[in-house]
Design a protein around this motif. Structure first.
Motif, PDB file in Angstrom:
ATOM      1  N   SER A  82      -9.191   3.618  10.093  1.00 21.76           N
ATOM      2  CA  SER A  82      -8.941   2.175  10.027  1.00 21.76           C
ATOM      3  C   SER A  82      -7.547   1.874  10.537  1.00 21.76           C
ATOM      4  O   SER A  82      -6.619   2.686  10.375  1.00 21.76           O
ATOM      5  N   LEU A  83      -7.402   0.686  11.123  1.00 21.53           N
ATOM      6  CA  LEU A  83      -6.116   0.201  11.613  1.00 21.53           C
ATOM      7  C   LEU A  83      -5.851  -1.172  10.997  1.00 21.53           C
ATOM      8  O   LEU A  83      -6.746  -2.034  10.979  1.00 21.53           O
ATOM      9  N   PHE A  84      -4.632  -1.370  10.503  1.00 23.00           N
ATOM     10  CA  PHE A  84      -4.240  -2.636   9.890  1.00 23.00           C
ATOM     11  C   PHE A  84      -2.905  -3.082  10.463  1.00 23.00           C
ATOM     12  O   PHE A  84      -2.020  -2.267  10.706  1.00 23.00           O
ATOM     13  N   GLU A  85      -2.772  -4.392  10.646  1.00 22.57           N
ATOM     14  CA  GLU A  85      -1.505  -4.994  11.066  1.00 22.57           C
ATOM     15  C   GLU A  85      -1.141  -6.061  10.046  1.00 22.57           C
ATOM     16  O   GLU A  85      -1.835  -7.075   9.917  1.00 22.57           O
ATOM     17  N   LEU A  86      -0.063  -5.830   9.304  1.00 20.27           N
ATOM     18  CA  LEU A  86       0.367  -6.730   8.244  1.00 20.27           C
ATOM     19  C   LEU A  86       1.464  -7.645   8.763  1.00 20.27           C
ATOM     20  O   LEU A  86       2.515  -7.176   9.204  1.00 20.27           O
ATOM     21  N   LEU A  87       1.213  -8.954   8.721  1.00 21.55           N
ATOM     22  CA  LEU A  87       2.183  -9.962   9.183  1.00 21.55           C
ATOM     23  C   LEU A  87       2.913 -10.521   7.972  1.00 21.55           C
ATOM     24  O   LEU A  87       2.287 -11.094   7.065  1.00 21.55           O
ATOM     25  N   HIS A  88       4.235 -10.348   7.957  1.00 22.66           N
ATOM     26  CA  HIS A  88       5.041 -10.821   6.837  1.00 22.66           C
ATOM     27  C   HIS A  88       5.406 -12.291   7.034  1.00 22.66           C
ATOM     28  O   HIS A  88       5.352 -12.831   8.135  1.00 22.66           O
ATOM     29  N   PRO A 131      15.185 -12.497  -1.189  1.00 22.17           N
ATOM     30  CA  PRO A 131      13.733 -12.698  -1.329  1.00 22.17           C
ATOM     31  C   PRO A 131      12.950 -12.472  -0.048  1.00 22.17           C
ATOM     32  O   PRO A 131      11.829 -11.959  -0.082  1.00 22.17           O
ATOM     33  N   SER A 132      13.499 -12.859   1.107  1.00 21.18           N
ATOM     34  CA  SER A 132      12.771 -12.670   2.352  1.00 21.18           C
ATOM     35  C   SER A 132      12.591 -11.195   2.679  1.00 21.18           C
ATOM     36  O   SER A 132      11.579 -10.797   3.274  1.00 21.18           O
ATOM     37  N   LEU A 133      13.561 -10.348   2.290  1.00 19.60           N
ATOM     38  CA  LEU A 133      13.434  -8.909   2.509  1.00 19.60           C
ATOM     39  C   LEU A 133      12.608  -8.259   1.399  1.00 19.60           C
ATOM     40  O   LEU A 133      11.849  -7.321   1.660  1.00 19.60           O
ATOM     41  N   ARG A 134      12.758  -8.727   0.171  1.00 17.48           N
ATOM     42  CA  ARG A 134      11.955  -8.208  -0.927  1.00 17.48           C
ATOM     43  C   ARG A 134      10.466  -8.445  -0.666  1.00 17.48           C
ATOM     44  O   ARG A 134       9.616  -7.626  -1.015  1.00 17.48           O
ATOM     45  N   HIS A 135      10.154  -9.566  -0.019  1.00 12.56           N
ATOM     46  CA  HIS A 135       8.755  -9.852   0.321  1.00 12.56           C
ATOM     47  C   HIS A 135       8.180  -8.774   1.239  1.00 12.56           C
ATOM     48  O   HIS A 135       7.043  -8.331   1.042  1.00 12.56           O
ATOM     49  N   LEU A 137       9.013  -5.694   1.444  1.00 14.22           N
ATOM     50  CA  LEU A 137       8.824  -4.486   0.650  1.00 14.22           C
ATOM     51  C   LEU A 137       7.615  -4.617  -0.274  1.00 14.22           C
ATOM     52  O   LEU A 137       6.772  -3.714  -0.358  1.00 14.22           O
ATOM     53  N   ASP A 138       7.497  -5.748  -0.953  1.00 16.28           N
ATOM     54  CA  ASP A 138       6.421  -5.917  -1.933  1.00 16.28           C
ATOM     55  C   ASP A 138       5.048  -5.977  -1.277  1.00 16.28           C
ATOM     56  O   ASP A 138       4.081  -5.420  -1.799  1.00 16.28           O
ATOM     57  N   THR A 139       4.932  -6.682  -0.144  1.00 16.23           N
ATOM     58  CA  THR A 139       3.623  -6.760   0.500  1.00 16.23           C
ATOM     59  C   THR A 139       3.193  -5.406   1.050  1.00 16.23           C
ATOM     60  O   THR A 139       2.017  -5.036   0.963  1.00 16.23           O
ATOM     61  N   THR A 140       4.133  -4.645   1.595  1.00 16.22           N
ATOM     62  CA  THR A 140       3.793  -3.316   2.092  1.00 16.22           C
ATOM     63  C   THR A 140       3.317  -2.415   0.953  1.00 16.22           C
ATOM     64  O   THR A 140       2.281  -1.751   1.052  1.00 16.22           O
ATOM     65  N   LEU A 141       4.062  -2.394  -0.150  1.00 16.20           N
ATOM     66  CA  LEU A 141       3.662  -1.565  -1.293  1.00 16.20           C
ATOM     67  C   LEU A 141       2.368  -2.069  -1.914  1.00 16.20           C
ATOM     68  O   LEU A 141       1.548  -1.279  -2.397  1.00 16.20           O
ATOM     69  N   GLY A 142       2.166  -3.384  -1.898  1.00 17.37           N
ATOM     70  CA  GLY A 142       0.921  -3.929  -2.427  1.00 17.37           C
ATOM     71  C   GLY A 142      -0.303  -3.435  -1.675  1.00 17.37           C
ATOM     72  O   GLY A 142      -1.332  -3.090  -2.272  1.00 17.37           O
ATOM     73  N   TRP A 143      -0.186  -3.355  -0.354  1.00 15.01           N
ATOM     74  CA  TRP A 143      -1.327  -2.885   0.432  1.00 15.01           C
ATOM     75  C   TRP A 143      -1.485  -1.378   0.359  1.00 15.01           C
ATOM     76  O   TRP A 143      -2.599  -0.865   0.476  1.00 15.01           O
ATOM     77  N   ALA A 279      14.981   1.338   0.552  1.00 15.46           N
ATOM     78  CA  ALA A 279      14.212   0.820  -0.584  1.00 15.46           C
ATOM     79  C   ALA A 279      12.731   1.149  -0.431  1.00 15.46           C
ATOM     80  O   ALA A 279      12.056   1.516  -1.403  1.00 15.46           O
ATOM     81  N   LEU A 280      12.200   1.033   0.793  1.00 20.74           N
ATOM     82  CA  LEU A 280      10.797   1.365   1.019  1.00 20.74           C
ATOM     83  C   LEU A 280      10.552   2.849   0.806  1.00 20.74           C
ATOM     84  O   LEU A 280       9.551   3.243   0.181  1.00 20.74           O
ATOM     85  N   LEU A 281      11.444   3.685   1.291  1.00 23.64           N
ATOM     86  CA  LEU A 281      11.271   5.127   1.109  1.00 23.64           C
ATOM     87  C   LEU A 281      11.286   5.493  -0.373  1.00 23.64           C
ATOM     88  O   LEU A 281      10.452   6.279  -0.838  1.00 23.64           O
TER      89      LEU A 281
END
Length: 446
Positions: A82-88, A131-135, A137-143, A279-281
């Motif tokens: 599967s391939l996914f592209e997440l738009l923040h 908040p714009s950077l935390r978003h 991080l959070d959306t990536t970890l959420g997926w 932070a992501l790592l």
């Protein structure tokens, strides 16, 4: 695309093909668990650990996009599932916070003048991010968490890129020049006067009061970096306003080229990646899965060596140690972060005056903006089946965002919910085979 499979207790099994999923559903052995991404749940089987093969989720994090690829290791070759592209939506969050800050400034000056100023009443915790950077991080970890629920992921791989911002501006920089910077020995205004020859950049006027002008207007996302600043007389500054410089100088192409040659590309995206990389790592390490990292140069080398075109999702496939890749021509599921609504119920004009009001309740006739619906219109100009994301109104006349465009004025009586809103919009894109072969040949030739 691969179809995700759960056992009767909701535990992840190996993804299957679309054909096998159709057979399982037709024979009554499975139920639809989720529509997008498509997940089915078996009703007659429990998970056996020996039937599960290890899968790897690869990530290519970016400022506006994050590419994700779910792959399986087969001998010396990766098989893409599967391939996914997440738009923040970090830019939208930053803009909304800027508007809220403007409202607060007005209230403090107009309504709360009698209160004593307070400066040190708020502290930021360790590891705080805007908040714009935390978003991002959070959306990536959420997926990552979602995909772990639907597939037996055992490994993670992420690309770690650190950008040298000064080298991006000046490739020949070295030594003490890192400490001096572009404005060494200058004040900003004096620097701009020297850089632009003490004349208006647009009309060439001299011996006249000059004002600092943003080449890309602040309202259009321009920054206060020196590379985005120029000098203009009062007349040119007011006539340009917030227009794009390409439109303002559409009849003066030579002047436009000269101004663009002096301006430099903004580094906002590179700064966002630098700020969130550690932070992501750290967050991925806390998942408890085996984590591998790769560099941007390694990703680019793998992609060119294998003849794979440039894309966020395909960059994710090439992260880390890759010998060969199979099945990378799969369609991509684009996941756009849309949010779950807005607390602000008043719509404003560009000048800050009210232009409309939203209803207090978000649900109307059992529907909410963001729900995936299937509308069966029996007659009229809009007769037919329409499937997409709905935007609700109190009157019951809804808009549906389909892959072909927006269908307006669909009655709620014709709509049926197929998936509740979850804060994201989904579209599926397929590669153009002819264009794909040309791009692969071009990238593989260099």
């Amino acid at each position: 695309m691969a179809v995700y499979v759960l056992d009767k207790q909701g535990r992840a099994l190996m993804p299957c093909s679309e054909k096998r999923a159709r057979l399982l559903l037709a024979r009554g052995r499975a139920r639809v668990h989720r529509l997008t991404p498509f997940v089915i749940r078996l009703v007659d089987r429990l998970r056996i650990d020996s039937d599960v093969q290890p899968l790897t989720l690869k990530l290519d994090p970016g400022s506006r996009f994050t590419g994700m690829a779910l792959v399986r290791q087969q001998a010396q070759r990766l098989s893409v599932l599967s391939l996914f592209e997440l738009l923040h939506r970090g830019a939208a969050i930053s803009k909304a916070l800027g508007q809220r800050a403007g409202f607060r400034r007005r209230r403090r000056s107009a309504n709360l003048r009698h209160r004593a100023p307070r400066f040190d009443n708020r502290t930021k915790p360790s590891g705080w991010l805007p908040p714009s950077l935390r978003h991002r991080l959070d959306t990536t970890l959420g997926w990552v968490t979602r995909l772990r629920r639907w597939a037996p992921i055992t490994d993670l791989a992420v690309e770690r890129v650190k950008s040298d911002m000064q080298v991006m501006q000046n490739p020949e920089i070295s030594g003490v020049e890192y400490q001096q910077g572009e404005l060494f020995g200058y004040e900003v205004r004096e620097y701009l006067l020297e850089k632009w020859g003490r004349c208006c950049a647009y009309c060439g006027a001299e011996n006249t009061p000059l004002e600092i002008e943003h080449i890309i207007a602040r309202g259009n996302g321009g920054s206060n970096r020196v590379s985005n600043l120029t000098l203009a007389c009062r007349s040119c500054n007011q006539r340009k306003g917030s227009q794009p410089v390409e439109w303002f100088l559409k009849n003066k192409l030579q002047l436009l080229a000269r101004i663009k040659a002096r301006a430099k590309a903004p580094l906002r995206d590179a700064a966002a990646v630098n700020a969130t990389r550690n932070a992501l790592l750290g967050a991925l390490l806390h998942t408890g899965l085996a984590l591998a990292t790769g560099t941007g140069a390694q990703t680019k080398y793998n992609r060119r060596r294998l003849g794979i075109p440039k894309a966020h999702t395909l960059d994710a496939v090439c992260v880390g140690d890759v010998q060969a890749v199979k099945g990378w021509q799969r369609p991509t599921l684009t996941i756009k972060a849309t949010g779950r609504g807005d607390y602000q119920r008043t719509r404003l004009t560009a000048s800050g005056f009210p232009r409309g009001y939203l209803t207090r309740q978000k649900q109307h006739f059992g529907f909410q903006t963001g729900d995936q619906v299937l509308a069966n219109v029996p007659a009229g100009k809009k007769a037919g089946m329409h499937r997409g994301r709905v935007a609700v109104r109190k009157t019951g006349s809804f808009n549906i965002q389909t892959p072909d465009g927006v269908i307006q004025g669909i009655s709620h009586r014709h709509c049926r919910i197929i998936q509740r809103a979850d804060g994201y919009a989904y579209t599926q894109s397929r590669f153009d085979s002819a264009q794909l072969e040309q791009e692969a040949a071009r990238t593989g030739a260099h």
